[in-house]
Design an enzyme around this catalytic site. Structure first.
Site, PDB file in Angstrom:
ATOM      1  N   ASP A  14     -77.111  12.236 154.437  1.00 14.13           N
ATOM      2  CA  ASP A  14     -76.548  10.911 154.752  1.00 14.13           C
ATOM      3  C   ASP A  14     -75.155  11.000 155.359  1.00 14.13           C
ATOM      4  O   ASP A  14     -74.334  10.102 155.192  1.00 14.13           O
ATOM      5  CB  ASP A  14     -76.493  10.024 153.490  1.00 14.13           C
ATOM      6  CG  ASP A  14     -77.793  10.040 152.728  1.00 14.13           C
ATOM      7  OD1 ASP A  14     -78.826   9.839 153.372  1.00 14.13           O
ATOM      8  OD2 ASP A  14     -77.774  10.291 151.511  1.00 14.13           O
ATOM      9  N   LYS A  17     -75.777  11.725 160.560  1.00 12.50           N
ATOM     10  CA  LYS A  17     -76.324  12.572 161.622  1.00 12.50           C
ATOM     11  C   LYS A  17     -76.965  11.755 162.724  1.00 12.50           C
ATOM     12  O   LYS A  17     -76.831  12.076 163.897  1.00 12.50           O
ATOM     13  CB  LYS A  17     -77.395  13.522 161.056  1.00 12.50           C
ATOM     14  CG  LYS A  17     -76.865  14.571 160.142  1.00 12.50           C
ATOM     15  CD  LYS A  17     -78.001  15.394 159.569  1.00 12.50           C
ATOM     16  CE  LYS A  17     -78.933  14.595 158.680  1.00 12.50           C
ATOM     17  NZ  LYS A  17     -78.353  14.070 157.447  1.00 12.50           N
ATOM     18  N   GLY A  41     -84.179   9.837 156.466  1.00 12.08           N
ATOM     19  CA  GLY A  41     -83.927   8.548 157.118  1.00 12.08           C
ATOM     20  C   GLY A  41     -82.656   8.612 157.929  1.00 12.08           C
ATOM     21  O   GLY A  41     -81.612   9.015 157.437  1.00 12.08           O
ATOM     22  N   HIS A  42     -82.758   8.261 159.197  1.00 10.15           N
ATOM     23  CA  HIS A  42     -81.594   8.246 160.075  1.00 10.15           C
ATOM     24  C   HIS A  42     -81.362   6.824 160.511  1.00 10.15           C
ATOM     25  O   HIS A  42     -82.299   6.155 160.922  1.00 10.15           O
ATOM     26  CB  HIS A  42     -81.908   8.985 161.369  1.00 10.15           C
ATOM     27  CG  HIS A  42     -81.714  10.437 161.282  1.00 10.15           C
ATOM     28  ND1 HIS A  42     -80.851  11.032 160.413  1.00 10.15           N
ATOM     29  CD2 HIS A  42     -82.269  11.424 161.996  1.00 10.15           C
ATOM     30  CE1 HIS A  42     -80.902  12.331 160.598  1.00 10.15           C
ATOM     31  NE2 HIS A  42     -81.763  12.597 161.548  1.00 10.15           N
ATOM     32  N   GLN A 199     -81.805  15.659 156.263  1.00 11.73           N
ATOM     33  CA  GLN A 199     -81.185  15.886 154.939  1.00 11.73           C
ATOM     34  C   GLN A 199     -79.842  16.613 155.087  1.00 11.73           C
ATOM     35  O   GLN A 199     -79.176  16.457 156.101  1.00 11.73           O
ATOM     36  CB  GLN A 199     -82.138  16.634 154.008  1.00 11.73           C
ATOM     37  CG  GLN A 199     -83.310  15.771 153.585  1.00 11.73           C
ATOM     38  CD  GLN A 199     -84.648  16.333 153.971  1.00 11.73           C
ATOM     39  OE1 GLN A 199     -84.752  17.387 154.572  1.00 11.73           O
ATOM     40  NE2 GLN A 199     -85.692  15.623 153.648  1.00 11.73           N
TER      41      GLN A 199
END
Ligand code: GDP
Length: 405
Positions: A14, A17, A41-42, A199
């Site tokens: 988190d 990125k 999740g991005h 990640q």
């Protein structure tokens, strides 16, 4: 000269990125994912519009960028088609821009039921009905045994799973390509390619604080294995780090805060999971942990994100080591048990009152913000190449562009 640049989160994930990868793809011909699955999740914010991507590389929104899912990614066909459907609805031509390795291990519905990804079928098998049926049969025998006898759950139906997976496979067939070869061709053509980690490096299954880790290798070395290239294929590794630290779920976190500073970081930084909505644990920047992470991934430059979240704090601390049984150590413990009772050693710096939100030049930062960044850089001995001052692409200070060379 084209550059092959790996971009990874160098903390516990988190780090922001998504935004950075998206920004860098402006100058990239291709973006490749090399590990993880759709559990990442991005969040990208472009012109105020938010997009959350889990499996598809963040470059997908750009017209000139080819996107690759490398063999190191565990692939759920359902997740891939759901995510591409969402993007296609928004006018993104996913099928023109994305290609997937036939070697990706598959995540089957039974893996989801068992909550583990033990793969004995790969993407390539999907296009050979008999071969896939035989491997699926083996896997389901094993999974159904565990489901029925261990978890006392109903078994997964073989024929239904076979039909569904083959139908999904027919839809993704046009995407399947030899990703390694495509990347080699890009290298020969002197193209810029970005390898996008998911990640964070400190969650690496082998190098992280096991068992509080993810199920894959998240350090930069896997960019090689997860795309079929070797260790010399890369020119740079950009490590994304928050100006503070967060961690989701359990596990050691020496610089964690339980006071009003932690409250500030959580509130101002909106530290809630983009997929799960779970509140993230927050704490000060840990330069000792980062130094190890830099070694683990051969990080050559840093991008500090969310600097703006520190605006308004009177003082800011940086973890520089640990007190373990009364002794000061510059290195984090190796095994998870050794974290019990350790305390961070801090340096304290003055904060700043001014807003840094959206600042785009280094000189325009408050003097104390610059001082903080310079101290971080001196501690970890890796240059800061970029600074992020807000969620939008434009809210960034670029000191040295990874694709400038
Ligand atoms: P990722 O998986 O590493 O991309 O991280 P996430 O998307 O889970 O979390 C990053 C969050 O921070 C997203 O909501 C971003 O829009 C936001 N973000 C990224 N960079 C910045 C920044 O510099 N400042 C602020 N305030 N938010 C940022």
């Amino acid at each position: 000269m084209g550059q092959f640049v790996v971009v990874i989160g160098t903390q516990w994930g988190d780090e922001g990125k998504g935004k950075v990868v998206d920004l860098l793809t402006e100058r990239a011909a291709a973006v490749a994912r090399f590990q993880g699955g759709h559990n990442a999740g991005h969040t990208l914010v472009i012109g105020g519009h938010k997009t959350i991507l889990s499996l598809i590389p963040a470059g997908i929104l750009r017209e000139q960028v080819r996107c690759f899912i490398g063999n190191g990614v565990v692939l759920s066909l359902e997740a891939l088609l759901t995510e591409s459907g969402m993007l296609i609805d928004r006018g993104v031509p996913v099928f023109e821009r994305l290609r997937v390795s036939p070697l990706c291990p598959l995540i089957l519905p039974s893996h989801v039921l068992l909550d583990q990804a033990r793969e004995r079928a790969r993407g390539a098998d999907l296009f050979h009905r008999d071969r896939f049926a035989s491997k699926l049969g083996e896997i389901l025998d094993f999974h159904n045994f565990a489901l029925q006898h261990y978890y006392r759950q109903p078994p997964v139906d073989f024929q239904k799973t076979l039909d569904t997976q083959l139908a999904l496979a027919a839809r993704i067939a046009p995407l399947v390509t030899d990703v390694t070869r495509a990347l080699e061709e890009l290298r020969a053509a002197s193209a810029n390619v970005l390898f996008e980690g998911a990640q964070g490096a400190m969650l690496d299954v082998d190098l992280g604080t096991y068992p509080y880790v993810t199920s894959s290798n998240t350090t930069a070395g896997y960019a090689a294995t997860g795309t079929g290239l070797g260790p010399k294929a890369f020119d740079a590794v950009l490590g994304i780090v928050k100006a503070y630290t967060t961690r989701v779920g359990a596990g050691p976190f020496p610089t964690e805060l339980f006071d009003e500073y932690g409250e500030h970081l959580s509130r101002v930084g909106h530290e809630f999971g983009s997929v799960t909505g779970r509140r993230r644990r927050c704490g000060w920047f840990d330069s000792a942990a980062l130094k190890r992470s830099i070694v683990n991934s051969s990080v050559t430059g840093l991008c500090i994100t969310k600097l703006d979240v520190l605006d308004g704090l009177d003082t800011i601390r940086i973890g520089v080591g640990y007190r373990i049984n009364g002794e000061v150590s510059p290195d984090p413990p190796v095994s998870v048990e050794d974290y019990a009772g350790i305390e961070p050693v801090y340096e304290e710096l003055p904060g700043w009152r001014e807003s840094t939100v959206g600042v785009t030049t280094y000189e325009a930062l408050p003097a104390n913000a610059r001082r903080y960044l310079e101290r971080l850089q001196a501690l970890v001995k890796v240059p800061i190449d970029m600074i992020s001052t807000g969620p939008d692409r434009e809210q960034t200070i670029v000191l040295r562009h990874p694709f400038a060379g």
